[in-house]
Design a protein around this motif. Structure first.
Motif, PDB file in Angstrom:
ATOM      1  N   VAL A 121       0.838  -1.195   0.000  1.00  0.00           N
ATOM      2  CA  VAL A 121       0.000   0.000   0.000  1.00  0.00           C
ATOM      3  C   VAL A 121       0.876   1.250   0.000  1.00  0.00           C
ATOM      4  O   VAL A 121       1.935   1.277   0.623  1.00  0.00           O
ATOM      5  CB  VAL A 121      -0.977   0.027   1.203  1.00  0.00           C
ATOM      6  CG1 VAL A 121      -1.993  -1.087   1.103  1.00  0.00           C
ATOM      7  CG2 VAL A 121      -0.250  -0.064   2.522  1.00  0.00           C
ATOM      8  N   PRO A 122       0.436   2.287  -0.721  1.00  0.00           N
ATOM      9  CA  PRO A 122       1.218   3.528  -0.756  1.00  0.00           C
ATOM     10  C   PRO A 122       1.108   4.316   0.552  1.00  0.00           C
ATOM     11  O   PRO A 122       0.255   4.034   1.398  1.00  0.00           O
ATOM     12  CB  PRO A 122       0.584   4.307  -1.916  1.00  0.00           C
ATOM     13  CG  PRO A 122      -0.785   3.743  -2.084  1.00  0.00           C
ATOM     14  CD  PRO A 122      -0.746   2.332  -1.586  1.00  0.00           C
ATOM     15  N   ALA A 123       1.982   5.288   0.694  1.00  0.00           N
ATOM     16  CA  ALA A 123       1.920   6.209   1.830  1.00  0.00           C
ATOM     17  C   ALA A 123       0.571   6.927   1.815  1.00  0.00           C
ATOM     18  O   ALA A 123      -0.060   7.072   0.773  1.00  0.00           O
ATOM     19  CB  ALA A 123       3.059   7.218   1.750  1.00  0.00           C
ATOM     20  N   LYS A 124       0.130   7.347   2.980  1.00  0.00           N
ATOM     21  CA  LYS A 124      -1.125   8.095   3.165  1.00  0.00           C
ATOM     22  C   LYS A 124      -2.369   7.236   2.889  1.00  0.00           C
ATOM     23  O   LYS A 124      -3.430   7.768   2.564  1.00  0.00           O
ATOM     24  CB  LYS A 124      -1.169   9.360   2.295  1.00  0.00           C
ATOM     25  CG  LYS A 124      -0.014  10.312   2.497  1.00  0.00           C
ATOM     26  CD  LYS A 124      -0.095  10.991   3.799  1.00  0.00           C
ATOM     27  CE  LYS A 124      -0.319  12.465   3.709  1.00  0.00           C
ATOM     28  NZ  LYS A 124      -0.670  13.016   4.986  1.00  0.00           N
ATOM     29  N   ILE A 157       5.903   2.264   7.982  1.00  0.00           N
ATOM     30  CA  ILE A 157       5.432   2.817   9.258  1.00  0.00           C
ATOM     31  C   ILE A 157       3.954   3.187   9.125  1.00  0.00           C
ATOM     32  O   ILE A 157       3.534   3.747   8.119  1.00  0.00           O
ATOM     33  CB  ILE A 157       6.222   4.089   9.657  1.00  0.00           C
ATOM     34  CG1 ILE A 157       7.714   3.786   9.784  1.00  0.00           C
ATOM     35  CG2 ILE A 157       5.700   4.661  10.970  1.00  0.00           C
ATOM     36  CD1 ILE A 157       8.560   5.003  10.100  1.00  0.00           C
ATOM     37  N   VAL A 158       3.217   2.898  10.182  1.00  0.00           N
ATOM     38  CA  VAL A 158       1.793   3.228  10.264  1.00  0.00           C
ATOM     39  C   VAL A 158       1.610   4.065  11.529  1.00  0.00           C
ATOM     40  O   VAL A 158       2.276   3.849  12.534  1.00  0.00           O
ATOM     41  CB  VAL A 158       0.940   1.942  10.343  1.00  0.00           C
ATOM     42  CG1 VAL A 158      -0.531   2.256  10.604  1.00  0.00           C
ATOM     43  CG2 VAL A 158       1.095   1.115   9.066  1.00  0.00           C
ATOM     44  N   VAL A 161      -9.630   5.189  17.067  1.00  0.00           N
ATOM     45  CA  VAL A 161      -8.536   5.770  16.285  1.00  0.00           C
ATOM     46  C   VAL A 161      -8.634   5.372  14.823  1.00  0.00           C
ATOM     47  O   VAL A 161      -9.327   4.421  14.474  1.00  0.00           O
ATOM     48  CB  VAL A 161      -7.147   5.337  16.827  1.00  0.00           C
ATOM     49  CG1 VAL A 161      -6.925   5.835  18.243  1.00  0.00           C
ATOM     50  CG2 VAL A 161      -6.967   3.829  16.743  1.00  0.00           C
ATOM     51  N   SER A 162      -7.920   6.135  13.998  1.00  0.00           N
ATOM     52  CA  SER A 162      -7.725   5.795  12.593  1.00  0.00           C
ATOM     53  C   SER A 162      -6.306   5.286  12.433  1.00  0.00           C
ATOM     54  O   SER A 162      -5.414   5.652  13.202  1.00  0.00           O
ATOM     55  CB  SER A 162      -7.907   7.038  11.707  1.00  0.00           C
ATOM     56  OG  SER A 162      -9.217   7.524  11.783  1.00  0.00           O
ATOM     57  N   PHE A 163      -6.074   4.460  11.410  1.00  0.00           N
ATOM     58  CA  PHE A 163      -4.729   3.994  11.071  1.00  0.00           C
ATOM     59  C   PHE A 163      -4.413   4.438   9.656  1.00  0.00           C
ATOM     60  O   PHE A 163      -5.232   4.257   8.749  1.00  0.00           O
ATOM     61  CB  PHE A 163      -4.624   2.472  11.160  1.00  0.00           C
ATOM     62  CG  PHE A 163      -4.706   1.946  12.555  1.00  0.00           C
ATOM     63  CD1 PHE A 163      -3.621   2.024  13.408  1.00  0.00           C
ATOM     64  CD2 PHE A 163      -5.875   1.374  13.029  1.00  0.00           C
ATOM     65  CE1 PHE A 163      -3.686   1.538  14.703  1.00  0.00           C
ATOM     66  CE2 PHE A 163      -5.960   0.889  14.322  1.00  0.00           C
ATOM     67  CZ  PHE A 163      -4.868   0.973  15.160  1.00  0.00           C
ATOM     68  N   GLU A 164      -3.218   5.012   9.488  1.00  0.00           N
ATOM     69  CA  GLU A 164      -2.800   5.523   8.187  1.00  0.00           C
ATOM     70  C   GLU A 164      -1.322   5.198   7.975  1.00  0.00           C
ATOM     71  O   GLU A 164      -0.515   5.336   8.899  1.00  0.00           O
ATOM     72  CB  GLU A 164      -3.007   7.036   8.164  1.00  0.00           C
ATOM     73  CG  GLU A 164      -2.554   7.703   6.888  1.00  0.00           C
ATOM     74  CD  GLU A 164      -2.697   9.213   6.957  1.00  0.00           C
ATOM     75  OE1 GLU A 164      -3.378   9.756   6.092  1.00  0.00           O
ATOM     76  OE2 GLU A 164      -2.116   9.825   7.883  1.00  0.00           O
ATOM     77  N   THR A 165      -0.983   4.777   6.753  1.00  0.00           N
ATOM     78  CA  THR A 165       0.422   4.517   6.444  1.00  0.00           C
ATOM     79  C   THR A 165       1.146   5.851   6.295  1.00  0.00           C
ATOM     80  O   THR A 165       0.607   6.807   5.743  1.00  0.00           O
ATOM     81  CB  THR A 165       0.575   3.696   5.158  1.00  0.00           C
ATOM     82  OG1 THR A 165      -0.033   4.397   4.074  1.00  0.00           O
ATOM     83  CG2 THR A 165      -0.063   2.316   5.295  1.00  0.00           C
ATOM     84  N   ILE A 166       2.376   5.906   6.795  1.00  0.00           N
ATOM     85  CA  ILE A 166       3.210   7.095   6.647  1.00  0.00           C
ATOM     86  C   ILE A 166       4.133   6.928   5.452  1.00  0.00           C
ATOM     87  O   ILE A 166       4.382   7.863   4.705  1.00  0.00           O
ATOM     88  CB  ILE A 166       4.020   7.359   7.932  1.00  0.00           C
ATOM     89  CG1 ILE A 166       3.070   7.764   9.063  1.00  0.00           C
ATOM     90  CG2 ILE A 166       5.077   8.440   7.708  1.00  0.00           C
ATOM     91  CD1 ILE A 166       3.749   7.951  10.406  1.00  0.00           C
ATOM     92  N   GLU A 167       4.635   5.727   5.281  1.00  0.00           N
ATOM     93  CA  GLU A 167       5.504   5.371   4.158  1.00  0.00           C
ATOM     94  C   GLU A 167       4.782   4.331   3.315  1.00  0.00           C
ATOM     95  O   GLU A 167       3.815   3.722   3.782  1.00  0.00           O
ATOM     96  CB  GLU A 167       6.801   4.720   4.671  1.00  0.00           C
ATOM     97  CG  GLU A 167       7.649   5.558   5.561  1.00  0.00           C
ATOM     98  CD  GLU A 167       8.850   4.787   6.104  1.00  0.00           C
ATOM     99  OE1 GLU A 167       9.802   5.463   6.524  1.00  0.00           O
ATOM    100  OE2 GLU A 167       8.847   3.539   6.108  1.00  0.00           O
ATOM    101  N   PRO A 168       5.263   4.074   2.090  1.00  0.00           N
ATOM    102  CA  PRO A 168       4.748   2.898   1.378  1.00  0.00           C
ATOM    103  C   PRO A 168       5.009   1.672   2.259  1.00  0.00           C
ATOM    104  O   PRO A 168       6.088   1.544   2.845  1.00  0.00           O
ATOM    105  CB  PRO A 168       5.584   2.850   0.101  1.00  0.00           C
ATOM    106  CG  PRO A 168       6.077   4.253  -0.081  1.00  0.00           C
ATOM    107  CD  PRO A 168       6.260   4.806   1.300  1.00  0.00           C
TER     108      PRO A 168
END
Length: 192
Positions: free
Chosen positions: A28-31, A51-52, A88-95
């Motif tokens: 998965v891509p960042a963001k 990183i997430v 909470v929400s979870f979001e990728t910071i990096e790919p």
């Protein structure tokens, strides 16, 4: 991923094979948002690469609560286990390269783990590690200055300082990016 888990949890061979078949690999891509606040969590994830962050909305302000890095499994525990809306929400910071497992599959594996005292104990220890991280973070807001929180983060988790954008670090520390810049400048000046 599976080598890491096998080293940490000595599964019987049959359980290990079932476990590995239950995961689905994702790139998965960042963001990328993996779970939104107030949704029910249907999956847990293991991070192979990337990183997430966990974050929540506080009166329109994005507050970063936790970071998850390689060789970490995460989910919104209360939502995943009890079917409650996630806080909470979870979001990728990096790919990221993630391994996803659904609740029914993980519940089936956990039933087997609970039957083996050594595995049950190791599993509970890993859950409590996360709880202890939350407690340490919470108490740091009571006991420490923002500068001390930054110093502790840079000593205990230097990869976060290197890889995570400053605005997420500032949010995690409970300060603005301007305040974070001042702290970093002061620390640099004090070292000279």
């Amino acid at each position: 991923m599976f080598e890491h888990l096998k080293n940490r949890f000595p599964f019987p061979k049959e359980t290990c094979e079932k476990f590995t078949r239950s995961f689905q690999r994702m790139e998965v891509p960042a963001k990328t948002t993996l779970l939104k606040e107030d949704e029910v969590s249907l999956n847990a994830y293991f991070i192979e690469k990337g990183i997430v962050r966990a974050w929540y909305n506080n009166d329109g302000k994005d507050v970063t609560f936790q970071f998850f890095m390689e060789n970490t499994m995460f989910s919104s525990l209360e939502s995943f286990r009890k079917g409650l809306p996630s806080m909470v929400s979870f979001e990728t910071i990096e790919p990221c390269v993630l391994w996803q497992i659904d609740k029914a599959s993980l519940d089936s594996i956990l039933e087997e783990i609970y039957e083996i005292p050594e595995l049950r104990s190791k599993f509970m220890d890993s859950v409590f590690e996360r709880v202890f991280d939350y407690m340490k973070h919470f108490f740091s807001f009571i006991k420490n200055t923002p500068q001390q929180r930054y110093i502790d983060l840079s000593q205990q988790k230097p990869e976060i300082i290197k890889r995570v954008p400053q605005h997420y670090i500032a949010s995690y520390l409970g300060i603005t990016t301007v305040h974070l810049s001042r702290i970093k400048s002061k620390i640099l000046k004090d070292r000279l």
